[in-house]
Design a protein around this motif. Structure first.
Motif, PDB file in Angstrom:
ATOM      1  N   HIS A 156      -1.869   6.367   1.613  1.00  0.00           N
ATOM      2  CA  HIS A 156      -3.084   5.829   1.019  1.00  0.00           C
ATOM      3  C   HIS A 156      -3.879   5.058   2.065  1.00  0.00           C
ATOM      4  CE1 HIS A 156      -1.041   6.921  -2.620  1.00  0.00           C
ATOM      5  NE2 HIS A 156      -2.016   6.457  -3.377  1.00  0.00           N
ATOM      6  N   SER A 157      -5.194   5.008   1.873  1.00  0.00           N
ATOM      7  CA  SER A 157      -6.091   4.278   2.758  1.00  0.00           C
ATOM      8  C   SER A 157      -7.165   3.601   1.924  1.00  0.00           C
ATOM      9  CB  SER A 157      -6.767   5.239   3.747  1.00  0.00           C
ATOM     10  OG  SER A 157      -5.823   5.891   4.540  1.00  0.00           O
ATOM     11  N   ALA A 172     -14.708   6.060   4.289  1.00  0.00           N
ATOM     12  CA  ALA A 172     -13.393   5.554   4.669  1.00  0.00           C
ATOM     13  C   ALA A 172     -13.546   4.143   5.222  1.00  0.00           C
ATOM     14  CB  ALA A 172     -12.755   6.473   5.712  1.00  0.00           C
ATOM     15  N   GLY A 173     -12.664   3.250   4.797  1.00  0.00           N
ATOM     16  CA  GLY A 173     -12.689   1.878   5.285  1.00  0.00           C
ATOM     17  C   GLY A 173     -13.154   0.894   4.232  1.00  0.00           C
ATOM     18  N   GLU A 174     -13.157  -0.350   4.627  1.00  0.00           N
ATOM     19  CA  GLU A 174     -13.476  -1.466   3.736  1.00  0.00           C
ATOM     20  C   GLU A 174     -14.885  -1.953   4.061  1.00  0.00           C
ATOM     21  OE1 GLU A 174     -11.572  -5.826   2.717  1.00  0.00           O
ATOM     22  OE2 GLU A 174     -10.710  -4.631   4.301  1.00  0.00           O
ATOM     23  N   GLU A 184      -5.480   7.983  -2.088  1.00  0.00           N
ATOM     24  CA  GLU A 184      -4.980   9.025  -1.188  1.00  0.00           C
ATOM     25  C   GLU A 184      -6.105   9.738  -0.451  1.00  0.00           C
ATOM     26  OE1 GLU A 184      -2.707  11.563  -3.729  1.00  0.00           O
ATOM     27  OE2 GLU A 184      -0.915  10.328  -3.532  1.00  0.00           O
ATOM     28  N   SER A 185      -7.292   9.805  -1.081  1.00  0.00           N
ATOM     29  CA  SER A 185      -8.408  10.549  -0.487  1.00  0.00           C
ATOM     30  C   SER A 185      -9.725   9.983  -1.012  1.00  0.00           C
ATOM     31  CB  SER A 185      -8.310  12.029  -0.873  1.00  0.00           C
ATOM     32  OG  SER A 185      -8.501  12.175  -2.278  1.00  0.00           O
ATOM     33  N   VAL A 244       0.868  -1.174   0.000  1.00  0.00           N
ATOM     34  CA  VAL A 244       0.000   0.000   0.000  1.00  0.00           C
ATOM     35  C   VAL A 244       0.905   1.226   0.000  1.00  0.00           C
ATOM     36  CG1 VAL A 244      -1.740   1.298   1.287  1.00  0.00           C
ATOM     37  CG2 VAL A 244      -1.825  -1.206   1.232  1.00  0.00           C
ATOM     38  N   VAL A 247      -8.020   1.481  -2.789  1.00  0.00           N
ATOM     39  CA  VAL A 247      -6.974   2.127  -1.999  1.00  0.00           C
ATOM     40  C   VAL A 247      -6.595   3.401  -2.737  1.00  0.00           C
ATOM     41  CG1 VAL A 247      -4.627   1.928  -1.113  1.00  0.00           C
ATOM     42  CG2 VAL A 247      -6.166  -0.052  -1.043  1.00  0.00           C
TER      43      VAL A 247
END
Length: 158
Positions: free
Chosen positions: A66-67, A89-91, A116-117, A62, A114
């Motif tokens: 990144h998120s 945000a999240g999976e 950056e924003s 990753v 995944v």
């Protein structure tokens, strides 16, 4: 200690893999599973989450900053457009329930990317639809939206 959450995308993949293992094993808890059958099930699970089984481990890296974001929206069946309803945000793609009703000329979209924003995640999702490059398909036994499904082509669309 690791926890298991079948409502996440990765948890749903693990749940599907375990169910396949149980199916291969049969009703006997001491039953044997063919290594070849299990390898085939594992390979399919990897492919369903977008991993290239012939690639190397760097595809799991990753990038810094990144998120994971879950993009939810509708795709127009007559064009290559994604109408993003929201990004969280999240999976969470596995927790999105597929409704029994139909949206005329639209396919539902819920996918974890995944980025950056949240804005970048929405753009990645739009590009996937525009390029007809959906990374996977709904598992056949899924009761929830886990991965985007390749939309059937209709007359007049490329």
């Amino acid at each position: 200690m690791l926890t298991f959450d079948p409502t996440t995308t990765s948890g749903a993949v693990l749940a599907d893999l375990f169910l396949r293992y149980c199916e291969l094993r049969g009703p006997n808890p001491e039953g044997n599973v063919s290594g070849g059958d299990m390898l085939q099930a594992l390979t399919l699970a990897f492919e369903n989450i977008g991993l290239d089984v012939h690639g190397d481990g760097t595809q799991l890296d990753v990038p810094a900053g990144h998120s994971a974001f879950t993009v939810i929206g509708l795709c127009c069946d007559h064009s290559d457009e994604l109408y993003v309803a929201g990004v969280q945000a999240g999976e969470h793609a596995a927790a999105v329930v597929e409704l029994q009703t139909d949206e005329n000329h639209f396919s539902r979209y819920a996918y974890t990317v995944v980025a950056e924003s949240a804005d970048a995640a929405a753009e990645i999702a739009r590009q996937q639809i525009e390029n007809n490059d959906w990374p996977g398909a709904f598992p056949q036994s899924a009761a929830v939206v886990r991965r985007p499904q390749t939309r059937p082509k209709t007359a007049g669309t490329p």
